[in-house]
Scaffold this active site. Structure first.
Site, PDB file in Angstrom:
ATOM      1  N   HIS A   1      45.983  41.224  54.082  1.00 31.42           N
ATOM      2  CA  HIS A   1      46.979  41.082  53.023  1.00 31.42           C
ATOM      3  C   HIS A   1      48.255  40.437  53.544  1.00 31.42           C
ATOM      4  O   HIS A   1      48.787  39.510  52.934  1.00 31.42           O
ATOM      5  CB  HIS A   1      47.298  42.460  52.432  1.00 31.42           C
TER       6      HIS A   1
ATOM      7  N   LYS B   1      44.194  51.632  41.406  1.00 34.51           N
ATOM      8  CA  LYS B   1      45.091  50.487  41.256  1.00 34.51           C
ATOM      9  C   LYS B   1      44.451  49.251  41.880  1.00 34.51           C
ATOM     10  O   LYS B   1      44.549  48.138  41.342  1.00 34.51           O
ATOM     11  CB  LYS B   1      46.442  50.787  41.907  1.00 34.51           C
TER      12      LYS B   1
ATOM     13  N   GLU C   1      49.835  38.787  43.222  1.00 40.57           N
ATOM     14  CA  GLU C   1      49.640  39.510  44.477  1.00 40.57           C
ATOM     15  C   GLU C   1      48.704  38.767  45.426  1.00 40.57           C
ATOM     16  O   GLU C   1      47.572  38.401  45.045  1.00 40.57           O
ATOM     17  CB  GLU C   1      49.094  40.907  44.202  1.00 40.57           C
TER      18      GLU C   1
END
Length: 427
Positions: free
Chosen positions: A379, A265, A87
């Site tokens: 991100h 998470k 990720e």
């Protein structure tokens, strides 16, 4: 904690701008990696023979990128932290959070111990409360049976510590559940405690006058907690308004399980990345963490955030951390061994403490992004390169296409394909 030479700084300016090969050279020098470990990291192939003996029906292996988080100071020691994740922005988030609390002392950590729990389920018991007492009366015999399963562990200072017996109500009637408390030291300990539970099961049946079915460890390892705390000065995070926005985000997560699931998470983004890099069991750690977040009957935040005495932001994280340095993939996988060398840890407790610090750092960055620019800004800027590659970009095209996607605020594959055609048409 650890054997990496002191006096080295994890504050490496421009680290993210270097090539992978140059980053590896710096890491090799920092951690004192030998040529074999560095060579494996440069060409991370898994020996088919090794893979075939790690799991069943092997046909291949998958590679996950390993990034290194800089700026980490844990208990006064500067660290470079290897993180395995697919990720984008996870490693960068840890670097940024650690940089912002570095001058304030970084992270302070602790552990509750290295004890694991094995459960033995006894059913069909006529007098469950009396059976509970009968089992507790056999503590000395239980200790002897358990310790005989692993004399090496006992020699290393581990082994049986205590026994607990609970009577629980279930749909199938009352069950008598025996908990074996075992110090597994530097092993995660699943195989050890499972062996002890299976060995003890016939005796539990005899003493409790019932039938044993399950005898297996619990992944709610609440006797093996790792804790981390840090304080971020007000000027480092951008002022009181940012701090208060972060606190509001935390309060939301702690009150609402829908938000808490995503909040936690994010913490596990950092935690699981180190667990995976060191060859430990990501599923065990994740299961234990989420169960611990619901231990009070309400699923909430694993972290706590408060206003510090000086007005800064104080954060803490506490969660089960059943990880080890010996046994399983940790001991046989060359990448896991190289990552442990980079960390310079000498015990499972050392590793657990670092993982907790990274989880707290990860949560800080997520909360700050949510309270300011939004989670997508940073991100997606990093993710744009993945999108460019998926669209067919190669070499220098990747950065050029990604830059256009970010500029247009449209990080999508269809847009990337159009941009790539335009670039190649001009060329």
């Amino acid at each position: 904690m650890g054997s990496v030479e002191t006096g080295k700084s994890s504050r490496i300016s421009g680290f993210h701008k270097l090539s992978p090969a140059d980053r590896l050279k710096l890491v090799q020098g920092f951690a004192g990696l030998d040529a074999a470990a560095a060579g494996h990291l440069a060409q991370p192939a898994l020996d088919p023979h090794l893979a075939d003996h790690m799991i069943e029906n092997v046909v291949s292996a998958i590679s996950i990128p390993i990034g290194v988080a800089t700026n980490m100071k844990v208990d006064g020691r500067d660290l470079l932290v290897p993180m395995a994740t697919e990720e984008s922005s996870v490693v960068a988030a840890v670097c940024n959070a650690a940089r912002q609390c570095y001058d304030a002392g970084g992270f302070t950590t602790s552990v509750s111990g290295t004890e694991m729990i094995a459960q033995i389920q006894l059913v069909q018991v006529a007098d469950p409360q009396a059976a509970r007492i009968r089992i507790l009366e056999r503590k000395t015999e239980i200790a002897e049976i358990c310790n005989a399963c692993d004399p090496v562990l006992v020699k290393l200072g581990g082994g049986f510590r205590d026994v607990e017996v609970r009577v629980i109500a279930t749909q199938g009637g009352p069950m008598v559940i025996t908990h074996l408390i075992v110090d597994t030291r530097d092993a995660m300990g699943a195989n050890t405690v499972n062996t002890m539970a299976e060995k003890l099961a016939p005796s539990i049946e005899r003493w409790g006058s019932g039938k044993v079915y399950l005898r297996i460890l619990s992944n709610l390892a609440d006797r093996r907690l790792a804790r981390a705390r840090a304080t971020w000065p007000l000027e480092a995070i951008g002022g009181a308004a940012v701090r208060d926005g972060m606190l509001a985000a935390y309060h939301f997560a702690d009150a609402d399980p829908y938000r808490a699931a995503t909040h936690n998470k994010g913490i596990m983004n950092g935690v699981s990345a180190i667990v995976l890099a060191t060859g430990n069991d990501t599923r065990a750690v994740e299961a234990g963490a989420h169960a611990y977040a619901a231990r009070n009957g309400h699923y909430g935040s694993l972290t706590t955030w408060e206003v510090a005495a000086d007005g800064g932001l104080s954060g803490t994280l506490e969660l089960p951390m059943p990880v080890g340095l010996v046994g399983g993939a940790t001991k046989v996988h060359p990448t896991a061994q190289a990552c442990l060398k980079i960390l310079g840890v000498q015990s499972a407790a050392d590793l657990a403490r670092i993982i907790a610090a990274v989880g707290l750092a990860q949560n800080f960055s997520a909360l700050k992004a949510l309270a300011t620019t939004g989670i997508q800004s940073g991100h997606m800027a990093l993710h744009a390169q993945n999108v460019a590659i998926a669209a067919g970009a190669t070499g220098e095209e990747v950065a050029r296409v990604a830059a256009v996607l970010v500029e247009r605020k449209a990080v999508r594959q269809d847009v990337a394909e159009t941009v790539l055609r335009e670039l190649r048409g001009k060329a």
